[in-house]
Design a protein around this motif. Structure first.
Motif, mmCIF file in Angstrom:
data_model
loop_
_atom_site.group_PDB
_atom_site.id
_atom_site.type_symbol
_atom_site.label_atom_id
_atom_site.label_comp_id
_atom_site.label_asym_id
_atom_site.label_seq_id
_atom_site.Cartn_x
_atom_site.Cartn_y
_atom_site.Cartn_z
ATOM 1 N N PHE A 106 0.859 -1.186 0.000
ATOM 2 C CA PHE A 106 0.000 0.000 0.000
ATOM 3 C C PHE A 106 0.889 1.228 0.000
ATOM 4 O O PHE A 106 2.061 1.184 0.385
ATOM 5 N N THR A 107 0.313 2.339 -0.435
ATOM 6 C CA THR A 107 1.019 3.624 -0.399
ATOM 7 C C THR A 107 0.039 4.701 0.023
ATOM 8 O O THR A 107 -0.963 4.931 -0.643
ATOM 9 N N PRO B 86 5.823 9.618 1.590
ATOM 10 C CA PRO B 86 5.010 8.417 1.403
ATOM 11 C C PRO B 86 5.033 7.518 2.634
ATOM 12 O O PRO B 86 6.041 7.445 3.345
ATOM 13 N N LEU B 87 3.900 6.881 2.886
ATOM 14 C CA LEU B 87 3.816 5.895 3.962
ATOM 15 C C LEU B 87 3.599 4.545 3.302
ATOM 16 O O LEU B 87 2.547 4.279 2.738
ATOM 17 N N VAL B 88 4.623 3.706 3.356
ATOM 18 C CA VAL B 88 4.577 2.365 2.775
ATOM 19 C C VAL B 88 4.817 1.360 3.903
ATOM 20 O O VAL B 88 5.227 1.743 5.002
ATOM 21 N N PRO B 89 4.549 0.063 3.677
ATOM 22 C CA PRO B 89 4.678 -0.927 4.749
ATOM 23 C C PRO B 89 5.980 -0.854 5.550
ATOM 24 O O PRO B 89 5.980 -0.975 6.764
ATOM 25 N N GLY B 90 7.101 -0.623 4.874
ATOM 26 C CA GLY B 90 8.377 -0.585 5.577
ATOM 27 C C GLY B 90 8.475 0.515 6.610
ATOM 28 O O GLY B 90 9.213 0.403 7.594
ATOM 29 N N GLU B 91 7.710 1.608 6.414
ATOM 30 C CA GLU B 91 7.742 2.726 7.348
ATOM 31 C C GLU B 91 7.156 2.364 8.710
ATOM 32 O O GLU B 91 7.402 3.043 9.705
ATOM 33 N N THR C 269 -3.362 9.864 4.246
ATOM 34 C CA THR C 269 -4.537 9.631 3.420
ATOM 35 C C THR C 269 -4.067 9.195 2.039
ATOM 36 O O THR C 269 -2.869 8.984 1.819
ATOM 37 N N ALA C 270 -5.005 9.036 1.108
ATOM 38 C CA ALA C 270 -4.665 8.618 -0.257
ATOM 39 C C ALA C 270 -5.910 8.826 -1.114
ATOM 40 O O ALA C 270 -6.909 9.394 -0.658
ATOM 41 N N PHE D 58 -6.577 -0.448 1.337
ATOM 42 C CA PHE D 58 -5.912 -0.446 2.637
ATOM 43 C C PHE D 58 -6.886 -0.862 3.734
ATOM 44 O O PHE D 58 -6.565 -1.714 4.581
ATOM 45 N N ALA D 59 -8.082 -0.275 3.737
ATOM 46 C CA ALA D 59 -9.078 -0.610 4.748
ATOM 47 C C ALA D 59 -9.473 -2.088 4.657
ATOM 48 O O ALA D 59 -9.575 -2.773 5.681
#
Length: 213
Positions: free
Chosen positions: A52-53, A61-66, A140-141, A149-150
């Motif tokens: 997801f991003t 950006p907020l990605v899984p690794g963050e 958000t996105a 994501f939800a």
């Protein structure tokens, strides 16, 4: 845009999914490895999230690794929310204050994800979230990304007009009130259901963090 039929389907799915999810967590609560918990219900096997991003309020950006390295509590909502969202963020802020003494490198985090990008600008979202606690992450996105994501977290949301004759910008958002707990590997590992107990939430997250689970 969601019509009323879609909304009804989503709400039925939410009620059904919540019941099944609760049963799974209640059943596995005692068998899950780790410290004894008061309000966090853990999965016996954490669930990997699909890619997801999202965009954070600081425009990064907020990605899984963050999300790795910390226990993270995720809540979806919107800044125009009249009750559930401000109440939840206020209660989570009480919990956050109790774990502020933990090292920043491992301190639990709270992530507020707006499911109303039409009205919640990045600047407004950050100001809103930080008004409750300075450490709260906000993101958000676009709608398709938010829906995906939800769904990955077993959550739902829907846009609801305030009336047949209401202007297009006059609406509210129905959404899940369950909080999702992610482990330090960024996996879905538990849930917290209302009514929230800030002290119990804080004690559970501190226990999980200090146990290194």
């Amino acid at each position: 845009m969601f019509n009323r039929t879609t909304l009804l389907i989503l709400l039925v799915a939410l009620a059904t999914g919540a019941g099944l999810l609760t049963a799974e967590y209640v059943f596995n609560r005692r068998s899950a490895a780790g410290p004894e918990l008061q309000t966090v219900r853990r999965l016996s096997t954490p669930r990997e999230l699909p890619a997801f991003t999202l965009q954070q309020s600081d425009r990064t950006p907020l990605v899984p690794g963050e999300l790795r390295g910390h226990w993270t509590v995720v809540f979806i909502g919107f800044t125009f929310c009249p009750d559930v969202c401000p109440t939840t963020l206020s209660e989570m802020a009480q919990a956050q204050k109790q774990w502020e003494t933990l090292p920043e490198t491992t301190r639990p985090r709270v992530l507020f994800v707006s499911i109303d990008p039409e009205r919640d600008t990045i600047e407004k979202l950050g100001e809103y979230a930080h008004g409750f606690h300075k450490d709260t992450l906000a993101a958000t996105a676009d709608i398709p990304s938010l829906e995906a994501f939800a769904k990955s977290l077993s959550l739902v949301f829907a846009k609801v007009p305030l009336g047949d004759d209401a202007p297009a910008d006059q609406y509210t958002m129905d959404h899940s009130a369950t909080l999702i707990v992610l482990d330090p590997q960024g996996r879905m590992a538990g849930i917290i259901q209302p009514p929230l107990r800030p002290r119990a939430i804080a004690e559970d997250l501190i226990a999980l963090t200090t146990a290194g689970k």
